[in-house]
Write an enzyme that holds these catalytic residues in place. Sequence first.
Site, short mmCIF file in Angstrom:
data_model
loop_
_atom_site.label_atom_id
_atom_site.label_comp_id
_atom_site.label_asym_id
_atom_site.label_seq_id
_atom_site.Cartn_x
_atom_site.Cartn_y
_atom_site.Cartn_z
N ASP A 1 103.09 -2.54 104.82
CA ASP A 1 103.73 -1.22 104.96
C ASP A 1 103.91 -0.85 106.43
OD1 ASP A 1 104.82 1.14 104.14
OD2 ASP A 1 102.93 2.08 103.55
N HIS B 1 112.29 -4.18 109.31
CA HIS B 1 112.15 -5.16 108.23
C HIS B 1 112.23 -6.59 108.79
CE1 HIS B 1 111.85 -2.15 105.25
NE2 HIS B 1 113.10 -1.73 105.34
N LEU C 1 98.19 -23.88 99.15
CA LEU C 1 98.20 -22.41 99.01
C LEU C 1 99.29 -21.95 98.03
CD1 LEU C 1 97.29 -19.57 100.37
CD2 LEU C 1 99.40 -19.81 101.68
C1 FPP Z 1 107.31 -1.22 103.91
O1 FPP Z 1 107.92 -0.69 105.03
C2 FPP Z 1 107.79 -2.51 103.61
C3 FPP Z 1 108.67 -2.83 102.61
C4 FPP Z 1 109.41 -1.89 101.76
C5 FPP Z 1 108.91 -4.18 102.28
C6 FPP Z 1 108.29 -5.22 103.12
C7 FPP Z 1 109.36 -6.04 103.60
C8 FPP Z 1 109.30 -6.94 104.58
C9 FPP Z 1 108.04 -7.31 105.27
C10 FPP Z 1 110.53 -7.59 105.02
C11 FPP Z 1 111.22 -8.29 103.95
C12 FPP Z 1 110.49 -9.48 103.55
C13 FPP Z 1 110.89 -10.26 102.57
C14 FPP Z 1 110.19 -11.52 102.30
C15 FPP Z 1 112.07 -9.88 101.76
P1 FPP Z 1 108.60 0.71 104.85
O2 FPP Z 1 110.05 0.50 104.91
O3 FPP Z 1 108.11 1.40 103.62
O4 FPP Z 1 108.06 1.40 106.13
P2 FPP Z 1 107.81 2.96 106.31
O5 FPP Z 1 106.79 3.36 105.28
O6 FPP Z 1 107.27 3.01 107.70
O7 FPP Z 1 109.13 3.62 106.15
#
Ligand code: FPP
Length: 235
Positions: free
Chosen positions: A15, A32, A126
């Site tokens: 997150d 991202h 893994l």
């Molecule tokens: C949270 O950040 C993260 C996500 C919604 C998805 C996690 C995604 C990645 C690490 C990149 C994509 C990876 C793959 C393998 C597809 P947020 O957007 O909720 O952050 P915020 O809470 O700060 O807004």
Amino acid sequence: MSDLKIPKHVAIIMDGNGRWAKKRNLPRSFGHKAGMNNIESIVDYARKIGVKALTVFAFSTENWSRPKNEVDMLMRAFDRYIKKKLKDIKKQNIRFKVIGEKRNIPDFLLKAIKMAESETKNNAGLIFAIAFNYGSQEEITDCAKRIAQDCIKGKISLRSISTDLFSKYLYTHDFPDLDLLIRTSGELRLSNYLLWQASYAELYFTDKFWPDFKVDDFQEAIDDFSKRDRRYGNI
Ligand code: FPP
């Protein structure tokens, strides 16, 4: 290091990509991308210290409500990620798996997922699982439905339904039990992630945003886990 208890199965809620980008006056997509680039070193380290399964949360069933351009970007990014990393994943004997609902996932991405899963299915190293279009309540409801169906068909009896049998219907049925669940970015909740699997998992929260969560931070989480006294309801 030799005294460390290594968790067999680690899950991560990655997150804080959006806030990481905002802090730098960058668009969310940069967060991202940075988040995606951060996955490899953690997978690598987990593999080297002997973790058996690593399950990361990349897209929840609730994430469809985000702006369409962000959803599209995440779909395309995941497709690119698979195509770019598959060769290394195979070389490292990793079994790649995607857990979650396949419904609504665009065809191009489904195709890439199927290819990666099939080409790595016999790998014995893994298990690297990506939770994508995943929601734990949906997973549990789906298990209940399939158990009911098998009961109606006479494949299983009502008496045989137990927590052990239920676990066999989960996406993670062939993963070790979840030992450690990490969430980055300072939020203190599970957000519909691996609720059944986390029953006895140790929880670890850090304020770092996911793109800033490095191998040293992961190592710190493992050290912390190693010191926990796990009693499973015993004394
Ligand atoms: C949270 O950040 C993260 C996500 C919604 C998805 C996690 C995604 C990645 C690490 C990149 C994509 C990876 C793959 C393998 C597809 P947020 O957007 O909720 O952050 P915020 O809470 O700060 O807004």
